[in-house]
Design a protein around this motif. Sequence first.
Motif, PDB file in Angstrom:
ATOM      1  N   ILE A  35       0.843  -1.204   0.000  1.00  0.00           N
ATOM      2  CA  ILE A  35       0.000   0.000   0.000  1.00  0.00           C
ATOM      3  C   ILE A  35       0.872   1.244   0.000  1.00  0.00           C
ATOM      4  O   ILE A  35       0.638   2.182  -0.769  1.00  0.00           O
ATOM      5  CB  ILE A  35      -0.965  -0.007   1.204  1.00  0.00           C
ATOM      6  CG1 ILE A  35      -2.009  -1.121   1.053  1.00  0.00           C
ATOM      7  CG2 ILE A  35      -1.646   1.353   1.375  1.00  0.00           C
ATOM      8  CD1 ILE A  35      -2.857  -1.354   2.289  1.00  0.00           C
ATOM      9  N   LEU A  53      -4.612  -0.054  -5.566  1.00  0.00           N
ATOM     10  CA  LEU A  53      -4.802   0.511  -4.231  1.00  0.00           C
ATOM     11  C   LEU A  53      -6.173   0.153  -3.667  1.00  0.00           C
ATOM     12  O   LEU A  53      -6.300  -0.185  -2.489  1.00  0.00           O
ATOM     13  CB  LEU A  53      -4.620   2.028  -4.258  1.00  0.00           C
ATOM     14  CG  LEU A  53      -4.605   2.727  -2.901  1.00  0.00           C
ATOM     15  CD1 LEU A  53      -3.520   2.158  -1.991  1.00  0.00           C
ATOM     16  CD2 LEU A  53      -4.424   4.216  -3.080  1.00  0.00           C
ATOM     17  N   TYR A  58      -5.995  -3.451  -2.458  1.00  0.00           N
ATOM     18  CA  TYR A  58      -5.208  -3.571  -1.231  1.00  0.00           C
ATOM     19  C   TYR A  58      -5.977  -3.020  -0.031  1.00  0.00           C
ATOM     20  O   TYR A  58      -5.997  -3.620   1.038  1.00  0.00           O
ATOM     21  CB  TYR A  58      -3.885  -2.820  -1.353  1.00  0.00           C
ATOM     22  CG  TYR A  58      -2.841  -3.450  -2.239  1.00  0.00           C
ATOM     23  CD1 TYR A  58      -2.853  -4.806  -2.550  1.00  0.00           C
ATOM     24  CD2 TYR A  58      -1.815  -2.675  -2.768  1.00  0.00           C
ATOM     25  CE1 TYR A  58      -1.883  -5.362  -3.359  1.00  0.00           C
ATOM     26  CE2 TYR A  58      -0.839  -3.226  -3.569  1.00  0.00           C
ATOM     27  CZ  TYR A  58      -0.875  -4.570  -3.862  1.00  0.00           C
ATOM     28  OH  TYR A  58       0.099  -5.118  -4.661  1.00  0.00           O
ATOM     29  N   ARG A  59      -6.583  -1.856  -0.216  1.00  0.00           N
ATOM     30  CA  ARG A  59      -7.315  -1.226   0.896  1.00  0.00           C
ATOM     31  C   ARG A  59      -8.490  -2.090   1.341  1.00  0.00           C
ATOM     32  O   ARG A  59      -8.725  -2.256   2.533  1.00  0.00           O
ATOM     33  CB  ARG A  59      -7.786   0.178   0.510  1.00  0.00           C
ATOM     34  CG  ARG A  59      -6.649   1.191   0.396  1.00  0.00           C
ATOM     35  CD  ARG A  59      -7.143   2.574  -0.025  1.00  0.00           C
ATOM     36  NE  ARG A  59      -8.290   3.039   0.731  1.00  0.00           N
ATOM     37  CZ  ARG A  59      -8.243   3.562   1.961  1.00  0.00           C
ATOM     38  NH1 ARG A  59      -7.090   3.676   2.579  1.00  0.00           N
ATOM     39  NH2 ARG A  59      -9.347   3.965   2.571  1.00  0.00           N
TER      40      ARG A  59
END
Length: 117
Positions: A22, A40, A43-44
């Motif tokens: 991240i 992103l 991943y978040r």
Amino acid sequence: MTSDETVPGVGVRPLDEVFAAIDKVNRRPRPWTGFEHGVLGAYRWAAGAQVAAPVTAAATAAATAGTTGPCHAQLLAECQAAAVHLHRVRAQGSDHSYVLGVHRALAWLCGLHEDRP
């Protein structure tokens, strides 16, 4: 650490490796491409920092249960949904960079390849 203790992880990746991924994406020069936004977002969501899944927008059970993020089965299901959506978007000739980023990130988290996007 004893053999009874487990290292918190996301998919098959240790949590600290996910946070490093991240951080790496966050340090990329802006403006970001759709691919980077997809990576992103994946991943978040996987780390529990956002409730809605990046492709299906499904809320994870983890959001209501108070755990850190989706389980491995949910990661795999979202990865598969991203693959299907990617195929559709490519066939339509539309921009597929966001979905490609999501798919690559989730596939890495699930251990389907070793190349971290």
